[in-house]
Enzyme design. Structure first.
Site, short mmCIF file in Angstrom:
data_model
loop_
_atom_site.label_atom_id
_atom_site.label_comp_id
_atom_site.label_asym_id
_atom_site.label_seq_id
_atom_site.Cartn_x
_atom_site.Cartn_y
_atom_site.Cartn_z
N GLU A 134 0.80 -1.23 0.00
CA GLU A 134 0.00 0.00 0.00
C GLU A 134 0.84 1.28 0.00
O GLU A 134 0.68 2.14 0.87
CB GLU A 134 -1.00 -0.05 1.17
N GLU A 166 -6.03 -10.13 -2.69
CA GLU A 166 -6.86 -10.10 -1.47
C GLU A 166 -8.34 -9.94 -1.82
O GLU A 166 -9.06 -9.17 -1.17
CB GLU A 166 -6.43 -8.93 -0.56
O1 9MR Z 1 -7.44 -9.02 7.14
C1 9MR Z 1 -6.37 -8.48 7.89
C2 9MR Z 1 -6.78 -8.31 9.35
O2 9MR Z 1 -7.06 -9.56 9.94
C3 9MR Z 1 -5.67 -7.62 10.10
O3 9MR Z 1 -6.10 -7.36 11.44
C4 9MR Z 1 -5.28 -6.32 9.42
C5 9MR Z 1 -4.11 -5.65 10.10
O4 9MR Z 1 -2.98 -6.46 10.04
O5 9MR Z 1 -4.95 -6.55 8.06
C6 9MR Z 1 -5.97 -7.15 7.31
O6 9MR Z 1 -5.53 -7.38 5.99
C7 9MR Z 1 -5.24 -6.23 5.21
C8 9MR Z 1 -4.03 -6.58 4.36
O7 9MR Z 1 -2.95 -6.97 5.15
C9 9MR Z 1 -3.64 -5.41 3.49
N1 9MR Z 1 -4.77 -4.95 2.71
C10 9MR Z 1 -6.00 -4.67 3.43
C11 9MR Z 1 -6.39 -5.88 4.26
C12 9MR Z 1 -7.72 -5.66 4.97
O8 9MR Z 1 -7.61 -4.62 5.88
#
Ligand code: 9MR
Length: 350
Positions: free
Chosen positions: A157, A264
């Site tokens: 990101e 994702e």
């Molecule tokens: O789905 C993920 C969630 O369980 C975590 O708490 C969070 C923080 O680490 O990250 C979420 O995944 C994210 C991903 O790493 C990057 N893109 C957005 C995703 C959804 O927030």
């Protein structure tokens, strides 16, 4: 408000949410084919180590998916301890499960603006020393899974939501906007020469300015000779997304000739208004999964890194943690395939 009235209000809110949930899920009857048997490319999903204690999850995941991404336990937020040490127990569990089940492991994510651990923040040191700690982290993590992780989201990101440039973060402030990305890629390359190194971002299909800025960053990195080996397109979407946006985005990103990762994907049913027309939202959800799969399947085989859905069952999704009524995935809370599964499977069969 007294406790009893609060409980009554809370209770009815939960009942409403659960009711919305039921209407949002709707499993399809009968057995379904393993998703991974329908796709000529890896089908991925994500997990938390605690899911490995749940036999329904492990069976579904191993039946349908051939690649695993850790949802958060391979990020700095878990690995980098406040005292500067590293903890790998959960990431190791995930890597071992993938290995035992013949699934590919995908590393996520080394450098992310949302993870600025105290161990780094508190480094009251020179740029050189901060840089050494940064390199040391990347080297340790990538090195540990060398030969096991097929690829890594090296910087996650990096683009501002309005597309006006690169995000500011601890990493960019200390090491430079583009330099910290370049440096992370070089360091990861040295730690594992065979892993495919990605940058990864979201809202590329819904925000043209962000997609354009992402492409400018890719151009810059490639022109500078950075070992960028793949492009991640997260594809967190919602049912209101206009048709054609995902396909256009993947076609645009494919012009670099690098492998793409739909990294994702999920399709929220509630982000655009929780109680909008449910039938239409569910139908659009299936269509968006199908559109993404068809566009991905139309890429040259060498550019099809993997197609990852961000979770197995609706209830496991980060979106369900935000709103219990959401049902963004391919399987309902009980692990039964939904119409979105059938739509995706049909697109893969074509
Ligand atoms: O789905 C993920 C969630 O369980 C975590 O708490 C969070 C923080 O680490 O990250 C979420 O995944 C994210 C991903 O790493 C990057 N893109 C957005 C995703 C959804 O927030």
């Amino acid at each position: 408000m007294t406790w009893t009235t609060r409980r009554a209000v809370l209770g009815s809110a939960l009942a409403l949410a659960a009711c919305g949930k039921q209407a949002n899920s709707q499993p399809i009857p009968g057995p379904v084919p393993p998703l991974k048997s329908l796709a000529p490319f890896p089908m991925g999903t994500c997990l938390q180590a605690r899911f490995l204690d749940d036999p329904t999850w492990t069976t579904l995941a191993a039946d349908h998916f051939s690649q695993l991404t850790a949802e958060w336990e391979m990020k700095m937020e878990y690995i980098a301890k406040p005292d500067g040490g590293f903890q790998f127990d959960r990431a190791d569990r995930i890597a071992d499960f993938a290995g035992r089940n013949g699934m590919r492991l995908f590393g996520h994510a080394l450098v992310w603006y949302a993870n600025e651990p105290d161990a780094f923040k508190n480094l009251d040191e020179t740029r050189q020393a901060f840089g050494r700690a940064y390199d040391n982290y990347i080297t340790a993590v990538v090195g540990r899974y060398r030969g096991r992780a097929s690829g890594w989201d090296v910087v996650n990101e990096p683009i501002l939501d309005d597309g006006s440039g690169l995000r500011q973060s601890l990493w960019s402030r200390r090491l430079g906007e583009i330099d910290h990305i370049r440096r992370a890629l070089d360091t990861a390359r040295a730690a594992d020469p065979d892993a495919v190194l990605f940058i990864n971002d979201y809202n590329l299909e819904s925000r043209p300015a962000k997609l354009a800025a992402y492409q400018r960053l890719i151009e810059k990195l490639l022109a500078a000779g950075a070992p960028l080996g793949g492009i991640g397109c997260q594809t967190h979407t919602e049912s209101e997304l206009p048709p054609g946006s995902i396909a256009r985005t993947l076609t645009d990103l494919a012009r670099f000739g690098l492998p793409l990762h739909v990294s994702e994907m999920d399709v929220s049913l509630v982000q655009g208004g929780p109680f909008a027309n449910k039938d239409l939202a569910r139908q659009r959800q299936g269509e968006l999964y199908a559109e993404a799969a068809a566009a991905f399947a139309a890429l040259p085989a060498a550019q099809q890194f993997a197609f990852t859905v961000w979770g197995v069952r609706d209830g496991d999704s980060w979106l369900a943690r935000e709103n219990r009524a959401d049902a963004p995935l391919l399987f309902d809370d009980a692990g039964r395939a939904k119409a979105s599964f059938s739509a995706l499977a049909a697109a893969l069969r074509r």
